[in-house]
Design a protein around this motif. Sequence first.
Motif, PDB file in Angstrom:
ATOM      1  N   GLY A  86       0.556  -0.766   0.479  1.00 17.03           N
ATOM      2  CA  GLY A  86       0.581   0.053   0.097  1.00 17.03           C
ATOM      3  C   GLY A  86       0.856   0.964  -0.001  1.00 17.03           C
ATOM      4  O   GLY A  86       1.822   1.093   0.001  1.00 17.03           O
ATOM      5  N   ILE A  87       0.345   2.665  -0.701  1.00 14.50           N
ATOM      6  CA  ILE A  87       0.687   3.987  -0.296  1.00 14.50           C
ATOM      7  C   ILE A  87       0.687   4.463   1.412  1.00 14.50           C
ATOM      8  O   ILE A  87      -0.390   4.584   1.560  1.00 14.50           O
ATOM      9  CB  ILE A  87       0.592   4.547  -1.089  1.00 14.50           C
ATOM     10  CG1 ILE A  87       0.091   4.065  -2.434  1.00 14.50           C
ATOM     11  CG2 ILE A  87       0.877   5.730  -1.535  1.00 14.50           C
ATOM     12  CD1 ILE A  87      -0.377   4.600  -3.893  1.00 14.50           C
ATOM     13  N   ASN A  88       1.936   4.478   1.689  1.00 18.24           N
ATOM     14  CA  ASN A  88       1.989   4.573   3.651  1.00 18.24           C
ATOM     15  C   ASN A  88       0.923   5.971   3.624  1.00 18.24           C
ATOM     16  O   ASN A  88       1.430   7.084   2.669  1.00 18.24           O
ATOM     17  CB  ASN A  88       2.708   5.155   3.423  1.00 18.24           C
ATOM     18  CG  ASN A  88       3.318   3.931   3.920  1.00 18.24           C
ATOM     19  OD1 ASN A  88       3.124   2.654   4.102  1.00 18.24           O
ATOM     20  ND2 ASN A  88       4.914   3.430   3.758  1.00 18.24           N
ATOM     21  N   LEU A  89      -0.088   6.049   4.502  1.00 20.31           N
ATOM     22  CA  LEU A  89      -0.836   7.415   4.955  1.00 20.31           C
ATOM     23  C   LEU A  89       0.201   7.466   6.169  1.00 20.31           C
ATOM     24  O   LEU A  89      -0.632   6.769   7.451  1.00 20.31           O
ATOM     25  CB  LEU A  89      -2.114   7.643   4.674  1.00 20.31           C
ATOM     26  CG  LEU A  89      -2.760   7.289   3.431  1.00 20.31           C
ATOM     27  CD1 LEU A  89      -4.525   6.745   3.260  1.00 20.31           C
ATOM     28  CD2 LEU A  89      -2.370   7.727   2.101  1.00 20.31           C
ATOM     29  N   PRO A  90       0.753   8.379   6.737  1.00 25.62           N
ATOM     30  CA  PRO A  90      -0.183  10.256   5.646  1.00 25.62           C
ATOM     31  C   PRO A  90       1.240  10.051   4.552  1.00 25.62           C
ATOM     32  O   PRO A  90       2.685   9.199   4.937  1.00 25.62           O
ATOM     33  CB  PRO A  90       0.936  11.008   6.742  1.00 25.62           C
ATOM     34  CG  PRO A  90       0.347  10.713   8.413  1.00 25.62           C
ATOM     35  CD  PRO A  90       0.448   9.070   8.094  1.00 25.62           C
ATOM     36  N   GLY A  91       0.909  10.715   3.736  1.00 25.49           N
ATOM     37  CA  GLY A  91       1.873  10.972   2.573  1.00 25.49           C
ATOM     38  C   GLY A  91       1.064  11.462   1.116  1.00 25.49           C
ATOM     39  O   GLY A  91      -0.086  11.594   0.829  1.00 25.49           O
ATOM     40  N   ILE A  92       1.467  11.089  -0.179  1.00 26.93           N
ATOM     41  CA  ILE A  92       0.817  11.819  -1.106  1.00 26.93           C
ATOM     42  C   ILE A  92       0.773  10.509  -2.181  1.00 26.93           C
ATOM     43  O   ILE A  92       1.201   9.541  -1.959  1.00 26.93           O
ATOM     44  CB  ILE A  92       2.333  12.722  -2.123  1.00 26.93           C
ATOM     45  CG1 ILE A  92       2.663  13.517  -0.332  1.00 26.93           C
ATOM     46  CG2 ILE A  92       1.347  12.911  -2.719  1.00 26.93           C
ATOM     47  CD1 ILE A  92       3.737  15.088  -1.542  1.00 26.93           C
ATOM     48  N   THR A 154      -1.134   4.673   8.760  1.00 26.13           N
ATOM     49  CA  THR A 154      -0.802   4.053  10.537  1.00 26.13           C
ATOM     50  C   THR A 154      -0.962   5.509  10.881  1.00 26.13           C
ATOM     51  O   THR A 154       0.393   6.599  10.522  1.00 26.13           O
ATOM     52  CB  THR A 154       0.795   4.126   9.779  1.00 26.13           C
ATOM     53  OG1 THR A 154       1.821   4.753   9.125  1.00 26.13           O
ATOM     54  CG2 THR A 154       0.937   2.971   9.574  1.00 26.13           C
ATOM     55  N   THR A 155      -1.561   6.290  11.706  1.00 23.47           N
ATOM     56  CA  THR A 155      -1.490   7.027  12.508  1.00 23.47           C
ATOM     57  C   THR A 155      -2.020   7.256  13.956  1.00 23.47           C
ATOM     58  O   THR A 155      -2.733   5.599  13.996  1.00 23.47           O
ATOM     59  CB  THR A 155      -3.363   8.174  11.547  1.00 23.47           C
ATOM     60  OG1 THR A 155      -3.976   7.134  12.458  1.00 23.47           O
ATOM     61  CG2 THR A 155      -2.939   7.658  10.272  1.00 23.47           C
ATOM     62  N   THR A 156      -2.170   8.151  15.033  1.00 24.03           N
ATOM     63  CA  THR A 156      -2.280   7.761  16.035  1.00 24.03           C
ATOM     64  C   THR A 156      -4.088   8.175  15.900  1.00 24.03           C
ATOM     65  O   THR A 156      -5.035   8.059  17.221  1.00 24.03           O
ATOM     66  CB  THR A 156      -1.178   8.462  17.014  1.00 24.03           C
ATOM     67  OG1 THR A 156      -0.095   8.480  16.795  1.00 24.03           O
ATOM     68  CG2 THR A 156      -2.022   9.034  18.765  1.00 24.03           C
ATOM     69  N   SER A 157      -3.537   9.564  14.949  1.00 23.03           N
ATOM     70  CA  SER A 157      -5.398   9.753  15.849  1.00 23.03           C
ATOM     71  C   SER A 157      -6.682   9.719  14.540  1.00 23.03           C
ATOM     72  O   SER A 157      -7.536   9.043  14.845  1.00 23.03           O
ATOM     73  CB  SER A 157      -5.890  11.581  15.071  1.00 23.03           C
ATOM     74  OG  SER A 157      -5.309  11.565  13.997  1.00 23.03           O
ATOM     75  N   GLY A 158      -5.879   8.522  13.264  1.00 20.72           N
ATOM     76  CA  GLY A 158      -7.373   7.830  12.356  1.00 20.72           C
ATOM     77  C   GLY A 158      -8.085   8.624  12.129  1.00 20.72           C
ATOM     78  O   GLY A 158      -9.266   8.622  11.500  1.00 20.72           O
ATOM     79  N   LYS A 159      -7.364  10.149  11.593  1.00 24.41           N
ATOM     80  CA  LYS A 159      -8.444  11.249  11.283  1.00 24.41           C
ATOM     81  C   LYS A 159      -7.249  12.054  10.414  1.00 24.41           C
ATOM     82  O   LYS A 159      -6.060  12.336  10.264  1.00 24.41           O
ATOM     83  CB  LYS A 159      -8.652  11.851  11.990  1.00 24.41           C
ATOM     84  CG  LYS A 159     -10.286  11.901  12.508  1.00 24.41           C
ATOM     85  CD  LYS A 159     -10.900  12.784  13.549  1.00 24.41           C
ATOM     86  CE  LYS A 159     -12.148  12.633  14.004  1.00 24.41           C
ATOM     87  NZ  LYS A 159     -13.078  13.488  14.597  1.00 24.41           N
ATOM     88  N   PHE A 160      -8.162  12.501   8.633  1.00 32.32           N
ATOM     89  CA  PHE A 160      -6.561  13.168   7.993  1.00 32.32           C
ATOM     90  C   PHE A 160      -7.038  14.542   7.519  1.00 32.32           C
ATOM     91  O   PHE A 160      -8.046  14.429   7.335  1.00 32.32           O
ATOM     92  CB  PHE A 160      -6.133  12.012   7.058  1.00 32.32           C
ATOM     93  CG  PHE A 160      -5.665  10.896   6.744  1.00 32.32           C
ATOM     94  CD1 PHE A 160      -4.298  11.227   7.324  1.00 32.32           C
ATOM     95  CD2 PHE A 160      -5.814   9.943   7.282  1.00 32.32           C
ATOM     96  CE1 PHE A 160      -3.199   9.843   7.538  1.00 32.32           C
ATOM     97  CE2 PHE A 160      -5.457   8.940   7.669  1.00 32.32           C
ATOM     98  CZ  PHE A 160      -3.802   8.654   7.508  1.00 32.32           C
ATOM     99  N   ASP A 161      -6.520  15.693   7.136  1.00 28.48           N
ATOM    100  CA  ASP A 161      -6.413  16.310   6.273  1.00 28.48           C
ATOM    101  C   ASP A 161      -6.016  16.558   4.852  1.00 28.48           C
ATOM    102  O   ASP A 161      -4.491  15.576   4.896  1.00 28.48           O
ATOM    103  CB  ASP A 161      -6.223  17.922   6.403  1.00 28.48           C
ATOM    104  CG  ASP A 161      -7.091  18.506   7.827  1.00 28.48           C
ATOM    105  OD1 ASP A 161      -7.913  18.191   8.615  1.00 28.48           O
ATOM    106  OD2 ASP A 161      -5.542  18.885   8.695  1.00 28.48           O
ATOM    107  N   ILE A 162      -6.885  15.982   3.684  1.00 30.64           N
ATOM    108  CA  ILE A 162      -6.808  15.979   2.828  1.00 30.64           C
ATOM    109  C   ILE A 162      -7.126  16.597   1.912  1.00 30.64           C
ATOM    110  O   ILE A 162      -8.047  17.828   1.558  1.00 30.64           O
ATOM    111  CB  ILE A 162      -7.745  14.926   1.968  1.00 30.64           C
ATOM    112  CG1 ILE A 162      -7.680  13.874   3.398  1.00 30.64           C
ATOM    113  CG2 ILE A 162      -7.735  13.857   1.002  1.00 30.64           C
ATOM    114  CD1 ILE A 162      -8.528  12.594   2.985  1.00 30.64           C
TER     115      ILE A 162
END
Length: 435
Positions: A86-92, A154-162
């Motif tokens: 998979g493409i790693n998130l956070p990331g582009i 792979t996050t701590t908060s489980g939320k992203f600004d996209i």
Amino acid sequence: MLSSITVTSSGGTIDLGQTQQFSAQGYDQFGNAYDATYTWDTTGGSISSTGLFTGSLEGTHTITATHGSISGNADITVVGNNNPTGINLPGIVQVEDYNEGGEGVGYHDLDTGNTGGAYKNDDVDIEVTGDASGGYNIGWIGAGEWLEYTVNSTTTSGKFDIDFRVASPSGNGSFHLELDGVSITDQTSVPVTGGWQNYQTVTITNVPVSNGLHQLRVVFDASGLNLNFVEFREVTTGDNTDTCSGTATNGQYSYAISSDIKNPTITFIPEITGMGNGVCILYYGVSATGPYPGHSVTPNVAHQINASNGEKVHFYYTYSLPTGGENNTAGNPHNFIVGSCNNIKSFDFQNNRNKSSEVFVYPNPIIDKAHIQLPSRQHYHAYKVLDVSGRVILNQSISKDTLVIDIDLSQQETGLYFLKLYSNSNNHSLKLLKK
């Protein structure tokens, strides 16, 4: 006479999107080779008339070669995809790097061939981008088309600004995101950027994505846009890192935070006339738990606090009510990180799936005037513009059915301002930067 057919290949497992050549050999009743022509079939994926299998569907599939009433078969297993980790998130997510597998697996495209002629030789239209980041963009987009990616969150908060890097001369395009077949954003409109290669950033905030591998799909709801990349930035729980203003949960006051990293200020802004006129006390500290000392402040006047760049400040208020008595917001405190208000976006898009609230500001930064594009599904009845000290410099009502308002800052000094939009169901805050 043909009695049996043996089907063989060089291996029994391939990755999703790869090909495997199968061959067939016929035998008569005595075990001697028997030459024949064969019809090929498969229970999953696709196979050509010459026996070339394409693994466009995961799982174990049976390949069958037939001549007349005689047939033979062999199994093949299709696993993973072109990016199994998979493409790693956070990331582009570079949008041209969609999953392999072809039409209906890695993408859905309405026409044949790559109109842009760059990067790949399939039906997705890709061209060399004119964006400052370089690389490629997806263009010639049709309504209903989509692109799919395997991502690993792979996050701590489980939320992203996209952040979506988009271009559109007309502003007619729109899109939404799906995760594992479920929509995780509303349909999002693209603003007018001035040309097919004039890119701006549209941001959707606080989008939940659980940890682990997922199938992410970008779905284009309307044509009229180019897309360069999508960037996922983790939202740190409790940190208002992109918010320089906010509103108390009871709606009785707002606050504004300065961008100054050496002498930061917080301003109490009453939402009701007379709120805090008798008593207004700011309690703040840099520890996660109180108690915090109190500081007498004046409504609409910036109060300098003692905190350093990068420190997280927790605060709340006690204030008098115009009808008598006092309120205290210790049960719903606020927080911010000193210096975080220097992060100015070209667009701030506040995603609210319950209220379908979409607001665009362009241009941002501003030279003289800003154009505020309002959502058609929610009515804002008024707006205010405040400077960093909390002083109200504009206070106007908004007529019903208004979709665009113009804000003139030509007579104001350069710097940071706050736009507050008011409706009966919720308020909305954005940052404006005047150059």
